[in-house]
Design a protein around this motif. Structure first.
Motif, PDB file in Angstrom:
ATOM      1  N   VAL A   1       0.835  -1.216   0.000  1.00 20.09           N
ATOM      2  CA  VAL A   1       0.000   0.000   0.000  1.00 20.09           C
ATOM      3  C   VAL A   1       0.869   1.265   0.000  1.00 20.09           C
ATOM      4  O   VAL A   1       1.987   1.267   0.514  1.00 20.09           O
ATOM      5  N   HIS A   2       0.271   2.335  -0.577  1.00 18.93           N
ATOM      6  CA  HIS A   2       0.867   3.670  -0.439  1.00 18.93           C
ATOM      7  C   HIS A   2       0.065   4.364   0.645  1.00 18.93           C
ATOM      8  O   HIS A   2      -1.111   4.711   0.448  1.00 18.93           O
ATOM      9  N   LEU A   3       0.714   4.520   1.800  1.00 17.89           N
ATOM     10  CA  LEU A   3      -0.021   4.964   2.997  1.00 17.89           C
ATOM     11  C   LEU A   3      -0.694   6.309   2.822  1.00 17.89           C
ATOM     12  O   LEU A   3      -1.859   6.490   3.184  1.00 17.89           O
ATOM     13  N   ALA A   4       0.016   7.269   2.237  1.00 15.42           N
ATOM     14  CA  ALA A   4      -0.508   8.631   2.187  1.00 15.42           C
ATOM     15  C   ALA A   4      -1.799   8.723   1.371  1.00 15.42           C
ATOM     16  O   ALA A   4      -2.702   9.487   1.718  1.00 15.42           O
TER      17      ALA A   4
ATOM     18  N   ALA B   1       7.895   5.199  -1.448  1.00 15.35           N
ATOM     19  CA  ALA B   1       7.990   3.776  -1.114  1.00 15.35           C
ATOM     20  C   ALA B   1       6.632   3.198  -0.715  1.00 15.35           C
ATOM     21  O   ALA B   1       5.810   3.881  -0.087  1.00 15.35           O
ATOM     22  N   LEU B   2       6.386   1.950  -1.094  1.00 19.11           N
ATOM     23  CA  LEU B   2       5.197   1.223  -0.646  1.00 19.11           C
ATOM     24  C   LEU B   2       5.547   0.450   0.612  1.00 19.11           C
ATOM     25  O   LEU B   2       6.720   0.119   0.833  1.00 19.11           O
ATOM     26  N   THR B   3       4.521   0.152   1.428  1.00 20.12           N
ATOM     27  CA  THR B   3       4.765  -0.650   2.633  1.00 20.12           C
ATOM     28  C   THR B   3       3.719  -1.766   2.707  1.00 20.12           C
ATOM     29  O   THR B   3       2.726  -1.740   1.977  1.00 20.12           O
ATOM     30  N   GLN B   4       3.958  -2.715   3.627  1.00 24.79           N
ATOM     31  CA  GLN B   4       2.947  -3.732   3.887  1.00 24.79           C
ATOM     32  C   GLN B   4       2.268  -3.400   5.204  1.00 24.79           C
ATOM     33  O   GLN B   4       2.901  -2.845   6.122  1.00 24.79           O
ATOM     34  N   ARG B   5       0.979  -3.697   5.322  1.00 23.79           N
ATOM     35  CA  ARG B   5       0.239  -3.377   6.532  1.00 23.79           C
ATOM     36  C   ARG B   5       0.604  -4.350   7.650  1.00 23.79           C
ATOM     37  O   ARG B   5       0.752  -5.541   7.415  1.00 23.79           O
ATOM     38  N   ASP B   6       0.698  -3.809   8.891  1.00 25.83           N
ATOM     39  CA  ASP B   6       1.045  -4.662  10.035  1.00 25.83           C
ATOM     40  C   ASP B   6      -0.034  -5.698  10.314  1.00 25.83           C
ATOM     41  O   ASP B   6       0.232  -6.704  10.978  1.00 25.83           O
ATOM     42  N   ASP B   7      -1.273  -5.451   9.852  1.00 29.91           N
ATOM     43  CA  ASP B   7      -2.353  -6.408  10.133  1.00 29.91           C
ATOM     44  C   ASP B   7      -2.568  -7.389   8.973  1.00 29.91           C
ATOM     45  O   ASP B   7      -3.574  -8.076   8.928  1.00 29.91           O
TER      46      ASP B   7
ATOM     47  N   GLY C   1       7.788  -2.106  -5.246  1.00 29.89           N
ATOM     48  CA  GLY C   1       8.016  -1.375  -4.006  1.00 29.89           C
ATOM     49  C   GLY C   1       7.830   0.132  -4.097  1.00 29.89           C
ATOM     50  O   GLY C   1       8.006   0.847  -3.112  1.00 29.89           O
ATOM     51  N   ILE C   2       7.447   0.637  -5.298  1.00 32.60           N
ATOM     52  CA  ILE C   2       7.332   2.097  -5.493  1.00 32.60           C
ATOM     53  C   ILE C   2       5.927   2.454  -5.995  1.00 32.60           C
ATOM     54  O   ILE C   2       5.396   1.815  -6.906  1.00 32.60           O
ATOM     55  N   ASP C   3       5.342   3.516  -5.387  1.00 30.53           N
ATOM     56  CA  ASP C   3       4.022   3.979  -5.806  1.00 30.53           C
ATOM     57  C   ASP C   3       4.089   4.576  -7.223  1.00 30.53           C
ATOM     58  O   ASP C   3       4.957   5.412  -7.504  1.00 30.53           O
TER      59      ASP C   3
END
Ligand code: G5P
Ligand code: MG
Length: 226
Positions: free
Chosen positions: A129-132, A156-162, A148-150
């Motif tokens: 996901v792109h958080l912003a 940067a893209l990240t993975q959700r902790d859940d 890994g890039i929006d």
């Protein structure tokens, strides 16, 4: 006399059913403002607001945050766009939340994405996901152009902790017990429209055709004379 026409929709479905993906397509096709309770909570966590810090462990463990907290948050967001047509994603998730929403406005339609649980699990562990912005990718289904890039911002893209397997299982159980009764709530009001399937690309044309019939042509995005 000038009439103002706004269209108010909710999108429901289990975790990973494609609510965010379909919401993106709806906002692009019909101009509704997208409000995602999960995105708002994650933005608060990222910004380390008091609310974000309080809610982080709840969300990371795959539990729902308290009804009064999320209802206050979402209803205050809705007050800022009361002249616009909107699409609520991830709220309401309990009957108590649905009643809070009904105390301020009626919902015109509820789109229910009915995707089997077995289909869902793989999707979430390969989500980025792109958080912003809340933009959602998947390494198999809709990968970003550069891994890994929006695509839009280059961030940067990240993975959700859940999105870990155990937490996904807990979220699906929570959905069964706490959120499925909301479907009954809306079915009894005659506003529930269910779309079943295992692939978003097959479900989407049906959602699109349904909304094209349902949304008054003057109500996309901004309230308009009707
Ligand atoms: P959220 O953020 O509302 P969930 O659990 O309801 O989270 P989630 O995980 O965001 O829902 P989604 O939006 O339904 O899932 O699905 P998506 O992101 O569009 O798609 C999932 C993945 O599948 C993506 O990688 C996508 O690319 C891929 N995909 C889509 N279609 C296909 C397809 O056809 N094929 C394949 N292969 N892949 C596909 O809530 C998070 C937490 O916040 C709290 C809770 O703690 C909650 O757990 N919270 C609330 N708590 C209380 N009350 C509320 N109202 C709350 N709202 C949030
Ligand atoms: Mg989502």
């Amino acid at each position: 006399m000038v009439l103002r026409t706004v269209f108010r929709a909710v999108i429901m479905g289990p975790p990973g059913s494609g609510k965010g993906t379909v919401s993106d397509r709806i906002t692009k096709s019909f101009g509704l403002k997208h409000i995602s309770s999960g995105d708002i909570l994650r933005t608060n966590i990222e910004a380390k607001t008091e609310l974000g810090l309080l809610m982080k462990s709840c969300i990371d463990q795959g539990q729902l945050v308290p009804d009064d907290v999320i209802s206050r948050l979402i209803l205050s967001n809705l007050r800022n766009i009361e002249q616009s047509s909107w699409l609520l994603d991830g709220f309401p998730r309990t009957v108590s939340q649905a009643e809070s929403l009904e105390s301020v406005c009626n919902v015109d339609t509820v789109i229910n994405l009915n995707v089997p649980f077995v289909t869902i699990k793989d999707r979430l562990t390969s989500r980025w996901v792109h958080l912003a912005s809340g933009r959602v990718y998947n390494t198999h289904f809709n990968p970003p152009t550069v891994p890994g890039i929006d695509d839009v911002t280059g961030e940067a893209l990240t993975q959700r902790d859940d999105d870990t397997p155990d937490t996904v299982t807990r979220r699906l159980k929570g959905y069964e017990h706490q959120t499925q009764p909301v479907l009954e709530y809306y079915r009894s009001k005659g506003v529930l429209e269910t779309f079943s399937g295992t692939e978003t690309n097959k479900i989407w044309p049906h959602v699109q055709a349904f909304l094209a019939r349902k949304i008054p042509s003057s109500s996309g995005g901004q309230a308009a004379a009707g």
